[in-house]
Design an enzyme around this catalytic site. Structure first.
Site, short mmCIF file in Angstrom:
data_model
loop_
_atom_site.label_atom_id
_atom_site.label_comp_id
_atom_site.label_asym_id
_atom_site.label_seq_id
_atom_site.Cartn_x
_atom_site.Cartn_y
_atom_site.Cartn_z
N TYR A 1 0.67 -1.11 0.02
CA TYR A 1 0.12 -0.10 -0.08
C TYR A 1 0.78 1.24 0.11
O TYR A 1 1.91 1.24 0.19
CB TYR A 1 -0.88 -0.14 1.28
CG TYR A 1 -0.35 0.39 2.40
CD1 TYR A 1 -0.46 1.78 2.99
CD2 TYR A 1 0.54 -0.53 3.24
CE1 TYR A 1 0.42 1.94 4.32
CE2 TYR A 1 1.21 -0.11 4.26
CZ TYR A 1 1.10 1.18 4.98
OH TYR A 1 1.76 1.53 6.12
N ARG B 1 8.11 3.20 -5.41
CA ARG B 1 8.25 2.40 -4.10
C ARG B 1 7.07 1.32 -4.22
O ARG B 1 7.25 0.21 -3.71
CB ARG B 1 8.03 3.13 -2.68
CG ARG B 1 8.36 2.25 -1.57
CD ARG B 1 8.42 3.15 -0.24
NE ARG B 1 7.08 3.72 0.05
CZ ARG B 1 7.02 4.54 1.17
NH1 ARG B 1 7.99 4.78 1.99
NH2 ARG B 1 5.62 5.21 1.33
N HIS C 1 -1.16 -21.18 1.19
CA HIS C 1 -0.10 -20.12 1.51
C HIS C 1 0.69 -19.74 0.26
O HIS C 1 1.33 -18.61 -0.16
CB HIS C 1 0.99 -20.64 2.50
CG HIS C 1 0.58 -20.43 3.90
ND1 HIS C 1 -0.69 -21.01 4.39
CD2 HIS C 1 0.94 -19.78 5.01
CE1 HIS C 1 -0.80 -20.87 5.53
NE2 HIS C 1 -0.10 -19.95 6.06
N LYS D 1 6.62 -2.07 2.29
CA LYS D 1 5.26 -1.48 2.80
C LYS D 1 4.28 -2.54 2.65
O LYS D 1 3.40 -2.05 1.85
CB LYS D 1 5.13 -0.18 2.05
CG LYS D 1 4.31 0.93 2.96
CD LYS D 1 4.37 2.21 2.28
CE LYS D 1 3.21 3.42 3.02
NZ LYS D 1 3.90 3.53 4.51
N GLU E 1 13.48 3.04 13.72
CA GLU E 1 12.63 3.84 13.26
C GLU E 1 11.33 4.14 14.18
O GLU E 1 11.34 3.50 15.28
CB GLU E 1 11.86 3.50 11.79
CG GLU E 1 11.07 2.13 11.74
CD GLU E 1 10.55 1.98 10.32
OE1 GLU E 1 10.55 2.82 9.66
OE2 GLU E 1 10.28 0.74 10.15
#
Length: 285
Positions: free
Chosen positions: A32, A51, A100, A147, A180
């Site tokens: 996302y 990205r 999976h 992400k 972070e």
């Protein structure tokens, strides 16, 4: 009701339907992006889409994000507001059974929507939203540079701070070094120098981070050093910042109940936010 985009069509949000067999729902198998826009201009739009492509490629999904620029433009036109976030999610798609392994010949599910946000931040100490944070050992997985929509680890770390009335959680790896925040990149300032952890699989390559570091390199004399930052250095810092699409350059004034520096917003932050506000739309490479 806002207009959303789903698999090639625009519709009311209440009409959007995704199969429960979608791998994004079953496995968090997707990528996302959240892109802030002000007066119809996206901040780092090309960087966000690049990205997204890289993230999808890293999980084995070939996807051309270029057409999403038109999707975003139409969503902004269909949804009123000068200041909107655009959320885009691409999952691997829907398959007839839960398994999976990656299925063959499935089409990605593409969903996007917008919501109202505040105006772009201004470089003014009196108007800045200051942050109070807590620290924690980083308990997430070892591919934080992707992400992914699998955000449970981040959610739990964020809730650790939010549930106690704080704004964020600063995370530290097994060596005691800063990685972070739960939803932000992190920096310290000491004696006028900005230090931030180098990119690795322990942290997200934030778009706001890239924009800020590019601006500081091209438009200021502020020295930036990318290297490991220890927890003691964080606690001894003159300033601490956290960046994200929503925070821009967020000044931290308290860590674990202790003041950061003087406990006031720092002058290096003021210079950095001033430059970010001026040049953030120029960086989209």
């Amino acid at each position: 009701m806002s207009i959303v985009y789903l698999n090639g069509a625009y519709m009311e949000a209440s009409e959007a339907k995704i199969s429960p067999m979608d791998r994004g729902f079953l496995f968090g198998d997707g990528i996302y992006e959240v892109i802030p826009t002000h007066q119809g201009k996206g901040v780092g739009l090309g960087l966000h889409l690049k990205r997204m492509e890289n993230g999808l490629r890293s999980i084995g999904v070939e996807f051309d994000a270029e057409p999403l620029k038109q999707v975003i433009a139409e969503l902004l036109e269909k949804n009123d507001g000068d200041d909107l976030n655009v959320y885009i999610q691409v999952s691997r798609g829907t398959y007839e059974k839960r398994f999976h392994g990656f299925p063959d010949k499935v089409e990605p599910t593409v969903f996007a929507y917008t919501w109202q946000i505040g105006p772009a931040h201004v470089a003014d100490k009196a108007q800045a939203h200051t942050l109070k944070v807590v620290t924690a050992d980083d308990l997430r997985w070892q591919r934080c540079h992707i992400k992914s929509t699998s955000l449970l680890g981040n959610v739990l770390h964020f809730q650790q701070s939010y549930g106690e009335g704080y704004d964020e959680t600063l995370l530290f790896n097994g060596d005691g070094n800063l990685t972070e925040g739960s939803s932000s990149n992190a920096y310290i300032v000491k004696d006028g120098v900005v230090y931030t952890p180098p990119l690795s699989d322990e942290l997200l390559p934030g778009i706001t981070r890239k924009i800020l570091l590019t601006i500081l390199a091209e438009h200021s004399d502020i020295k930036v050093v990318e290297r490991a930052v220890s927890k003691q250095e964080v606690l001894d810092a003159d300033e601490i910042w956290m960046t994200s699409a929503s925070k821009e350059v967020g000044p931290v004034i308290q860590v674990d109940g202790q003041k950061v520096g003087s406990g006031e917003i720092g002058d290096v932050w003021l210079k950095a936010q001033t430059l970010y506000s001026k040049h953030c739309y120029d960086i989209d490479c």
